[in-house]
Scaffold this motif. Sequence first.
Motif, PDB file in Angstrom:
ATOM      1  N   ARG A   1       2.965  -1.006  10.200  1.00 35.56           N
ATOM      2  CA  ARG A   1       1.776  -1.829   9.977  1.00 35.56           C
ATOM      3  C   ARG A   1       1.617  -2.874  11.078  1.00 35.56           C
ATOM      4  O   ARG A   1       0.510  -3.151  11.539  1.00 35.56           O
ATOM      5  N   LYS A   2       2.727  -3.444  11.478  1.00 33.13           N
ATOM      6  CA  LYS A   2       2.703  -4.454  12.536  1.00 33.13           C
ATOM      7  C   LYS A   2       2.214  -3.855  13.853  1.00 33.13           C
ATOM      8  O   LYS A   2       1.433  -4.474  14.589  1.00 33.13           O
TER       9      LYS A   2
ATOM     10  N   ASP B   1      -0.463  -7.684   4.446  1.00 32.06           N
ATOM     11  CA  ASP B   1      -1.431  -8.227   5.405  1.00 32.06           C
ATOM     12  C   ASP B   1      -1.276  -9.739   5.537  1.00 32.06           C
ATOM     13  O   ASP B   1      -1.300 -10.296   6.638  1.00 32.06           O
ATOM     14  N   HIS B   2      -1.116 -10.403   4.401  1.00 29.75           N
ATOM     15  CA  HIS B   2      -0.981 -11.866   4.402  1.00 29.75           C
ATOM     16  C   HIS B   2       0.334 -12.295   5.063  1.00 29.75           C
ATOM     17  O   HIS B   2       0.375 -13.305   5.778  1.00 29.75           O
TER      18      HIS B   2
ATOM     19  N   SER C   1       0.832  -1.217   0.000  1.00 29.47           N
ATOM     20  CA  SER C   1       0.000   0.000   0.000  1.00 29.47           C
ATOM     21  C   SER C   1       0.862   1.260   0.000  1.00 29.47           C
ATOM     22  O   SER C   1       0.564   2.243   0.685  1.00 29.47           O
TER      23      SER C   1
ATOM     24  N   ASN D   1      -5.595  -3.302   8.684  1.00 34.35           N
ATOM     25  CA  ASN D   1      -5.709  -4.154   7.506  1.00 34.35           C
ATOM     26  C   ASN D   1      -5.881  -3.290   6.261  1.00 34.35           C
ATOM     27  O   ASN D   1      -6.843  -2.539   6.150  1.00 34.35           O
ATOM     28  N   GLN D   2      -4.930  -3.405   5.323  1.00 33.16           N
ATOM     29  CA  GLN D   2      -4.966  -2.591   4.107  1.00 33.16           C
ATOM     30  C   GLN D   2      -5.402  -3.389   2.877  1.00 33.16           C
ATOM     31  O   GLN D   2      -5.530  -2.833   1.791  1.00 33.16           O
TER      32      GLN D   2
ATOM     33  N   GLU E   1      -0.078 -11.987   8.822  1.00 33.07           N
ATOM     34  CA  GLU E   1      -0.908 -13.084   9.328  1.00 33.07           C
ATOM     35  C   GLU E   1      -0.100 -14.374   9.403  1.00 33.07           C
ATOM     36  O   GLU E   1      -0.227 -15.148  10.353  1.00 33.07           O
TER      37      GLU E   1
ATOM     38  N   ASP F   1      -1.630  -2.814  13.471  1.00 31.73           N
ATOM     39  CA  ASP F   1      -2.517  -3.956  13.238  1.00 31.73           C
ATOM     40  C   ASP F   1      -3.668  -3.590  12.296  1.00 31.73           C
ATOM     41  O   ASP F   1      -4.754  -4.162  12.353  1.00 31.73           O
TER      42      ASP F   1
ATOM     43  N   ASP G   1      -3.636  -5.709   1.334  1.00 30.94           N
ATOM     44  CA  ASP G   1      -2.516  -5.931   0.420  1.00 30.94           C
ATOM     45  C   ASP G   1      -1.747  -7.197   0.804  1.00 30.94           C
ATOM     46  O   ASP G   1      -2.132  -7.934   1.716  1.00 30.94           O
TER      47      ASP G   1
END
Length: 241
Positions: A97-98, A109-110, A42, A103-104, A113, A101, A106
Amino acid sequence: MLSEMDKATRMHLPSWASQGIVDMKEVASNLLFEYFAKKLISYDETKTSKKLKENYNDAFLDGLISFPLHIPGTAYHACLQGQKNAIKVIRDIFEKRKASDANQGDYLDHLLEELKKEKTILNEKMAIDLLFLLLFAAYESTSTKEHEEIINKRDKKDVEITWQEYKSMTFTHMVINETVRLANIVPAVFRRAAKDVEGKKLHVGSKTFMAFGGGIRVCVGADFAKLQVAIILHYLVSNYK
């Protein structure tokens, strides 16, 4: 993805037309990098002071194929610095991002997870390196009549390319294959077998075209790369003379 790539290409074409003379490789690479950076992390170059693309283009790629002399002033040194700076930008995005938390939607995200799973083989360094390599792959990866026929068969002219239209670009695919055969981003890729190879259900001739490799080692981005080039060529030859 076909639809998104189509929209991104049509959005960039007007800006190319206003520049007079353009380097097609450069502008196409920029288009693909921007598109892929958004899909992966993103990332939007216009909304940050950290220029990820500059570190890839101006430093890393320029010295990628150079004599390995690691002293200031050499292309190799600049390449390593570009890699270091690009990874720092990616790591900063990764850490933010971590921590948030958020969710974008992109690829990052995977990855995050996957890192939460107990039995994952992935670690944070591997994830960041993977993002770096995928962005690198994105940066560096025709007949007019054929494209005119595609447009003429449509009920509406100004619509997105369909999968059927893409698959019908026979001559365009030939052009793409020949281009890749003559000039591949990886100079060490073996483009043909040295001799005939016979297997249980396989025959590889000595003149077999293998720009993207083959078998279990075939490039995972081969079809995506061809799709990108085909879409750009379609709009280029059908809208500009």
